[in-house]
Write a protein that holds these residues in place. Structure first.
Motif, PDB file in Angstrom:
ATOM      1  N   SER A 152       0.902  -1.100  -0.057  1.00 31.34           N
ATOM      2  CA  SER A 152       0.069  -0.036   0.119  1.00 31.34           C
ATOM      3  C   SER A 152       0.885   1.107  -0.090  1.00 31.34           C
ATOM      4  O   SER A 152       0.418   2.229  -0.542  1.00 31.34           O
ATOM      5  CB  SER A 152      -1.080  -0.107   1.217  1.00 31.34           C
TER       6      SER A 152
ATOM      7  N   ALA B 215       3.499   5.629  -5.774  1.00 30.67           N
ATOM      8  CA  ALA B 215       3.749   5.289  -7.223  1.00 30.67           C
ATOM      9  C   ALA B 215       2.536   6.046  -7.679  1.00 30.67           C
ATOM     10  O   ALA B 215       2.746   7.069  -8.706  1.00 30.67           O
ATOM     11  CB  ALA B 215       3.398   3.959  -7.845  1.00 30.67           C
TER      12      ALA B 215
ATOM     13  N   GLU C  83       4.012   1.322  -1.203  1.00 26.31           N
ATOM     14  CA  GLU C  83       4.602   1.563  -2.816  1.00 26.31           C
ATOM     15  C   GLU C  83       3.459   2.065  -3.812  1.00 26.31           C
ATOM     16  O   GLU C  83       3.694   2.935  -4.659  1.00 26.31           O
ATOM     17  CB  GLU C  83       4.806   0.141  -3.302  1.00 26.31           C
ATOM     18  N   ALA C  84       2.228   1.455  -3.491  1.00 25.60           N
ATOM     19  CA  ALA C  84       1.083   1.999  -4.544  1.00 25.60           C
ATOM     20  C   ALA C  84       0.774   3.402  -4.453  1.00 25.60           C
ATOM     21  O   ALA C  84       0.520   4.270  -5.234  1.00 25.60           O
ATOM     22  CB  ALA C  84      -0.220   1.085  -4.396  1.00 25.60           C
TER      23      ALA C  84
END
Lengths: 297, 297, 297
Positions: free
Chosen positions: C16, C22, C18-19
């Protein structure tokens, strides 16, 4: 966001996915259950009082909320052929995820490799693979490897309508269901799938020799016998002499990599004019970028 | 896409590379052969029937197709000094890759660290390092470490034309070939490279004391003797007293990190006004961003 | 650049983060001390001649130069309750870092999970949680888990002004200091925090049953006794019968995940209309994206 879930090692697959994502503006997450992330329980209905703290149902559902696509690699356990054929890890993700699930290799196939293989075979065929002779040859290996890659080669050669010659020793036949379906698909496209017991005959005049080690057909009656009568390994290893039998001596050598030099194929072939294995691996990024675009746009 | 290939651990190197890439719009791939990726065979011409399923030739060639630059970290094995000097892993990547290969530390050098060191030394020198006294001092350590970092310091101090004083006990001399070349380079730039046996003398008046542990010179005649006559470790550890001998008592303490407190240097130095080790580490990202820009644009 | 430092495993937290990064245009670095990166020494003033080559002081200071925020996960060691309460790893990063430090779970809290829980509880309450009954229930588990998550639930329920009912067996009480502070905060917001010994009574009419396993209160006088008189595990496991006691039988089942099916909660609940655990996990990305924006913009 593409969520990569790796139950097994990878070089080409992860790096080509990361590169494809980076170039498309997507982000690839590298998750390895049991290694920096929780081990996953796959069985339904069992009290989870063992080592695995998380069930694949929750993992697949939750990852679907963070990622727009899940990409799963899970090799077969090799304990039982029927269990392996069920591809339980991949199927569990496909069943419980709420986003598309892409296989990055499971027991019965390696579709991204298959697409890359179709791309390079078509290039070698000058555009149209229909009716062109392609040799897929069994090769020796210290381990009994899964049939995932050769089965994808068979499917994709059939899709392309090639004359696919599968060379393997008795007892090492490829999965019969996949072969039967491939024969149908090839016939519909002007191709065919034939089995050879002599790799020289299969290579003669072929546009490419695709070498791959795989384990014996554990479900076939002849499998038990096969394991005691080993094929002549030196003869099955691809050498320059066999490559000279190919089309105008200019046939390509293909392999999905990693390849064991001196076991599967001679150094002379990999370093010689026949080898296209690096170009073949490069195709991975292109076909995966195309897959991502077609699924996510 | 920058492909990082780590055969050994890293904190600063990987994170500063990831940060530099992220800020420049590039993507850094973190690959660790043998750990989530295939172990690599380095030897040529041997049948690959052992543990390593992939040859470095294929790995370097394939990664070159996914990445625009490969960055390789491979520490020396420490079995044999001649083998270490050959830097087989780095050289194999450089030989077989078809994109530029950047060393992230090998047996004989750590060039990104060296560039960061040159950057901070120039800053400490007020812009021009030429003729400025810099002390590179051997330090105690529980392990026999490679000479990669001190050799890069020597090269970069020579490039900057510093008066480099290398302080080390007899038997711990740095690689003679690198030292000879550095003496030439320094002379061309108005500097010099001198060896001291007394770290106090080397630190006196220096603009910086660069501490680093390294192992004995295993090729020198005195090396065997050195290992039985250990230097006085407490004396070689950098303390506040030695730092007060530096330039106007304001000399900087440098170290590439990680550093063992209480072994290589006293806490008092690292927490005192002398320490510039964090600024030094920060330079890593800047010099690497410059490298990436100059190589990839 | 967000520097993630993971001393312990993670699925939701890392993915979560990393998302969220990003999607916001940030880059998340995944660092694991001791695994591909150097093991860290936490103690001050000891000569570092052991296994850890780097001190947390240097690591926190250097990472602060590459990252704009550090996010640290460090579970308690479980050796000594007082040691665990000191949260030495997280505190060391907070003390030595020169950028903001976010906890990704430590001994005494899991604030990102708490924010996600507050988000879903408010949604379940139709916007305003004040005065709404919420049941936080202890659950069985093969391991003695930390109180981090339940303590964050308690804090956030208090912030929302809920009527929080904490159901746990005697000897498994939550940290008294956190509970006392939560009672004050809840009272200020029209809510309250009450302890139940019967999970059915706590669940009756609640808008949500939040299940979580945690270990006995090791500092309380009753803790030793508690460990010999185990609670009736089957009774404490959340089942459909208990869920039917909730508000209009429509109460939500919540859990931070990973959850052990058949131990903490029945499959029937997780697969039934009550379960909101996937939505709850999805909130992680949203609250963390908000945190990153508020801290970094």
């Amino acid at each position: 966001v593409v969520g990569g879930v790796f139950f097994d090692p990878s070089l080409r697959t992860r790096v080509s996915m990361e590169a494809a994502c980076a170039r498309l503006g997507a982000h690839f997450v590298d998750l390895r259950p049991g290694e920096g992330s929780w081990a996953l329980e796959l069985r339904d209905g069992v009290p989870m009082d063992g080592a695995a703290p998380e069930h694949v149902r929750e993992a697949a559902r939750v990852l679907s909320r963070y990622a727009d696509l899940l990409a799963v690699r899970s090799f077969p356990a090799g304990r039982d052929p029927e269990e392996d054929r069920r591809e339980e890890v991949l199927r569990a993700f496909a069943r419980h995820a709420t986003v598309p699930v892409l296989s990055l290799e499971s027991a019965m196939g390696h579709p991204c490799q298959g697409l890359a293989d179709l791309m390079i075979l078509r290039e070698l065929a000058g555009g149209d693979l229909a009716g062109k002779p392609v040799c897929l040859t069994w090769a020796p290996h210290p381990k009994s490897l899964p049939q995932a890659v050769p089965l994808s080669v068979v499917r994709m050669a059939a899709v392309g309508g090639a004359e696919l010659r599968v060379a393997c020793p008795e007892g090492w036949d490829l999965d019969e269901e996949v072969m039967a379906r491939a024969r149908e698909m090839a016939a519909e496209r002007g191709g065919r799938v034939v089995v050879h017991r002599d790799p020289d005959a299969a290579a003669a005049g072929a546009i490419a020799v695709y070498a791959k080690a795989w384990g014996p057909d554990r479900r076939a009656p002849s499998a038990a016998a096969a394991r005691s009568e080993l094929p002549r390994l030196d003869y099955w290893r691809v050498d320059a002499r066999r490559m000279r039998l190919t089309m105008g001596r200019k046939g390509a050598f293909l392999h999905c990599l990693p390849v064991r030099r001196g076991v599967v194929v001679d150094d002379e072939v990999l370093e010689g004019p026949w080898s296209r294995v690096t170009d073949q691996a490069a195709c991975r990024e292109f076909v995966q970028a195309a897959l991502l675009l077609s699924w996510l746009l």
